[in-house]
Design a protein around this motif. Structure first.
Motif, PDB file in Angstrom:
ATOM      1  N   LYS A   2       0.834  -1.205   0.000  1.00 55.80           N
ATOM      2  CA  LYS A   2       0.000   0.000   0.000  1.00 55.80           C
ATOM      3  C   LYS A   2       0.868   1.255   0.000  1.00 55.80           C
ATOM      4  CE  LYS A   2      -3.968  -1.959   2.482  1.00 55.80           C
ATOM      5  NZ  LYS A   2      -4.831  -1.819   3.690  1.00 55.80           N
ATOM      6  N   HIS A   3       0.308   2.307  -0.552  1.00 55.89           N
ATOM      7  CA  HIS A   3       0.987   3.594  -0.474  1.00 55.89           C
ATOM      8  C   HIS A   3       0.900   4.121   0.958  1.00 55.89           C
ATOM      9  CE1 HIS A   3       1.652   4.150  -4.810  1.00 55.89           C
ATOM     10  NE2 HIS A   3       0.505   3.499  -4.959  1.00 55.89           N
ATOM     11  N   LEU A   4       1.818   4.999   1.303  1.00 52.73           N
ATOM     12  CA  LEU A   4       1.923   5.469   2.679  1.00 52.73           C
ATOM     13  C   LEU A   4       0.607   6.056   3.188  1.00 52.73           C
ATOM     14  CD1 LEU A   4       5.016   7.390   4.041  1.00 52.73           C
ATOM     15  CD2 LEU A   4       2.748   7.754   4.947  1.00 52.73           C
ATOM     16  N   LEU A   5      -0.005   6.927   2.423  1.00 55.95           N
ATOM     17  CA  LEU A   5      -1.241   7.562   2.874  1.00 55.95           C
ATOM     18  C   LEU A   5      -2.404   6.579   2.963  1.00 55.95           C
ATOM     19  CD1 LEU A   5      -1.068  11.003   1.030  1.00 55.95           C
ATOM     20  CD2 LEU A   5      -0.886  10.581   3.483  1.00 55.95           C
ATOM     21  N   GLU A   6      -2.324   5.501   2.208  1.00 54.78           N
ATOM     22  CA  GLU A   6      -3.373   4.482   2.278  1.00 54.78           C
ATOM     23  C   GLU A   6      -3.231   3.637   3.543  1.00 54.78           C
ATOM     24  OE1 GLU A   6      -4.223   3.351  -2.395  1.00 54.78           O
ATOM     25  OE2 GLU A   6      -2.545   2.380  -1.362  1.00 54.78           O
ATOM     26  N   PHE A  24       5.469  19.664 -10.382  1.00 48.12           N
ATOM     27  CA  PHE A  24       6.134  20.277  -9.224  1.00 48.12           C
ATOM     28  C   PHE A  24       5.109  20.642  -8.147  1.00 48.12           C
ATOM     29  CE2 PHE A  24      10.453  21.911 -10.949  1.00 48.12           C
ATOM     30  CZ  PHE A  24      10.654  20.709 -11.616  1.00 48.12           C
ATOM     31  N   SER A  25       4.011  21.242  -8.567  1.00 44.49           N
ATOM     32  CA  SER A  25       2.981  21.631  -7.601  1.00 44.49           C
ATOM     33  C   SER A  25       2.275  20.396  -7.049  1.00 44.49           C
ATOM     34  CB  SER A  25       1.972  22.579  -8.247  1.00 44.49           C
ATOM     35  OG  SER A  25       1.313  21.964  -9.338  1.00 44.49           O
ATOM     36  N   LYS A  26       2.137  19.370  -7.864  1.00 46.67           N
ATOM     37  CA  LYS A  26       1.511  18.133  -7.367  1.00 46.67           C
ATOM     38  C   LYS A  26       2.387  17.463  -6.313  1.00 46.67           C
ATOM     39  CE  LYS A  26      -1.467  16.955 -11.261  1.00 46.67           C
ATOM     40  NZ  LYS A  26      -1.868  15.906 -12.229  1.00 46.67           N
ATOM     41  N   TYR A  82       2.698  17.989   1.551  1.00 48.11           N
ATOM     42  CA  TYR A  82       1.970  18.621   2.656  1.00 48.11           C
ATOM     43  C   TYR A  82       0.996  17.647   3.309  1.00 48.11           C
ATOM     44  CZ  TYR A  82       3.881  22.973   0.776  1.00 48.11           C
ATOM     45  OH  TYR A  82       4.730  23.961   0.321  1.00 48.11           O
ATOM     46  N   MET A  83       0.317  16.837   2.503  1.00 53.29           N
ATOM     47  CA  MET A  83      -0.592  15.830   3.060  1.00 53.29           C
ATOM     48  C   MET A  83       0.191  14.778   3.837  1.00 53.29           C
ATOM     49  SD  MET A  83      -3.429  15.099   0.063  1.00 53.29           S
ATOM     50  CE  MET A  83      -3.987  13.659   0.969  1.00 53.29           C
ATOM     51  N   LEU A  84       1.303  14.353   3.274  1.00 51.72           N
ATOM     52  CA  LEU A  84       2.120  13.314   3.899  1.00 51.72           C
ATOM     53  C   LEU A  84       2.676  13.777   5.242  1.00 51.72           C
ATOM     54  CD1 LEU A  84       3.112  10.467   2.996  1.00 51.72           C
ATOM     55  CD2 LEU A  84       5.240  11.570   2.282  1.00 51.72           C
ATOM     56  N   ASP A  85       3.116  15.007   5.290  1.00 55.95           N
ATOM     57  CA  ASP A  85       3.695  15.556   6.512  1.00 55.95           C
ATOM     58  C   ASP A  85       2.674  15.553   7.650  1.00 55.95           C
ATOM     59  OD1 ASP A  85       5.529  16.777   8.203  1.00 55.95           O
ATOM     60  OD2 ASP A  85       5.004  18.796   7.546  1.00 55.95           O
ATOM     61  N   ARG A  86       1.477  16.000   7.365  1.00 55.89           N
ATOM     62  CA  ARG A  86       0.438  16.039   8.396  1.00 55.89           C
ATOM     63  C   ARG A  86       0.026  14.630   8.811  1.00 55.89           C
ATOM     64  NH1 ARG A  86      -1.845  20.851   9.495  1.00 55.89           N
ATOM     65  NH2 ARG A  86      -3.656  19.804  10.395  1.00 55.89           N
ATOM     66  N   ALA A  87      -0.074  13.736   7.840  1.00 57.83           N
ATOM     67  CA  ALA A  87      -0.515  12.370   8.148  1.00 57.83           C
ATOM     68  C   ALA A  87       0.484  11.650   9.047  1.00 57.83           C
ATOM     69  CB  ALA A  87      -0.712  11.593   6.852  1.00 57.83           C
ATOM     70  N   PRO A 133      -8.138  14.488   2.890  1.00 60.69           N
ATOM     71  CA  PRO A 133      -7.682  13.679   1.760  1.00 60.69           C
ATOM     72  C   PRO A 133      -8.004  14.369   0.432  1.00 60.69           C
ATOM     73  CG  PRO A 133      -8.854  12.326   3.360  1.00 60.69           C
ATOM     74  CD  PRO A 133      -9.096  13.757   3.748  1.00 60.69           C
ATOM     75  N   ASN A 134      -7.090  14.298  -0.472  1.00 66.70           N
ATOM     76  CA  ASN A 134      -7.276  14.869  -1.805  1.00 66.70           C
ATOM     77  C   ASN A 134      -6.744  13.852  -2.807  1.00 66.70           C
ATOM     78  OD1 ASN A 134      -6.880  16.320  -4.279  1.00 66.70           O
ATOM     79  ND2 ASN A 134      -6.992  18.236  -3.137  1.00 66.70           N
ATOM     80  N   ALA A 135      -7.639  13.347  -3.653  1.00 68.53           N
ATOM     81  CA  ALA A 135      -7.249  12.297  -4.596  1.00 68.53           C
ATOM     82  C   ALA A 135      -6.122  12.743  -5.528  1.00 68.53           C
ATOM     83  CB  ALA A 135      -8.464  11.863  -5.419  1.00 68.53           C
ATOM     84  N   GLU A 136      -6.041  14.042  -5.812  1.00 69.51           N
ATOM     85  CA  GLU A 136      -5.023  14.541  -6.736  1.00 69.51           C
ATOM     86  C   GLU A 136      -3.628  14.469  -6.130  1.00 69.51           C
ATOM     87  OE1 GLU A 136      -4.158  18.485  -9.550  1.00 69.51           O
ATOM     88  OE2 GLU A 136      -5.771  18.506  -8.056  1.00 69.51           O
ATOM     89  N   PHE A 137      -3.551  14.527  -4.790  1.00 71.78           N
ATOM     90  CA  PHE A 137      -2.246  14.545  -4.128  1.00 71.78           C
ATOM     91  C   PHE A 137      -1.985  13.289  -3.297  1.00 71.78           C
ATOM     92  CE2 PHE A 137      -3.330  19.274  -3.989  1.00 71.78           C
ATOM     93  CZ  PHE A 137      -2.731  19.517  -5.221  1.00 71.78           C
TER      94      PHE A 137
END
Length: 209
Positions: free
Chosen positions: A103-107, A151-153, A159-164, A172-176
């Motif tokens: 699984k991916h980290l955020l998953e 780059f922006s993605k 940012y999501m990973l850091d908070r998680a 959660p944002n499917a794009e990121f």
């Protein structure tokens, strides 16, 4: 005796006419014209040599500038991120237990937060991503062309990973949610293109090394 004297006088050649100076004047005119032409020719030749030298120096300066700027792009943007991404890939694979199907980290963040060993790896990944983020935020102006969307993605993903991983709530944002593979491709292609350009710009003596 008188007759002899008269005959002798009449036999003398007529006095010669003084030489004409016209040919000398014509010769001087030719010499003066040739000198003027020579002066003009020297001036035109000097001007052409100056123009050619200026153009050559301009091309050399332009090439030197391009090589220096491309080297700066490599050293400050593409190469550091390329190295950090290589470290990130090793840790991400370790976090998945060596399985590409993991699984991916955020998953799998809740499971990771409950496992001290995996959490330590996740925090290292975040630290590496933080360094990449710092490079992007300060050096994106060195991009070859427009700043890629990837780059922006990547920043959004970080940012999501850091908070998680910090155990903080995040939206959660499917794009990121997943690491943007295009980001790594953009870094690799930019790096290779610039490196090739620098080697060509340095000349054959460098390529033979």
């Amino acid at each position: 005796m008188v007759t002899f004297i008269v005959a002798s006088a009449s036999a003398q050649p007529p006095p010669s006419t003084p030489p004409s100076v016209a040919p000398v004047e014509a010769s001087n005119a030719v010499i003066n014209l040739s000198a003027a032409q020579a002066t003009l020719l020297v001036g035109v030749t000097a001007a052409l040599i100056t123009l050619a030298t200026t153009a050559l120096v301009g091309r050399r300066e332009s090439r030197r500038y391009r090589v220096e700027f491309a080297t700066r792009q490599l050293n400050e943007l593409y190469a550091p991120i390329k190295l950090l991404l290589a470290q990130d890939a090793v840790l991400a694979n370790q976090l998945k237990g060596g399985s590409s199907d993991g699984k991916h980290l955020l998953e799998d963040v809740n499971s990771i937060l409950a496992d001290a060993g995996r959490l330590a790896i996740a925090k290292q990944i975040v630290a590496i991503n933080r360094k990449i983020s710092g490079v992007l935020e300060s050096k994106s102006g060195l991009c070859s062309g427009p700043i890629p969307v990837s780059f922006s993605k990547f920043l959004g993903h970080y940012y999501m990973l850091d908070r998680a991983v910090s155990g903080e709530p995040f939206v959660p944002n499917a794009e990121f949610e997943y690491f943007p593979k295009q980001f790594e491709q953009d870094i690799d292609s930019g790096y290779e293109s610039l490196r090739t350009g620098v080697v060509k710009g340095l000349g054959p003596w460098y390529r033979r090394r």
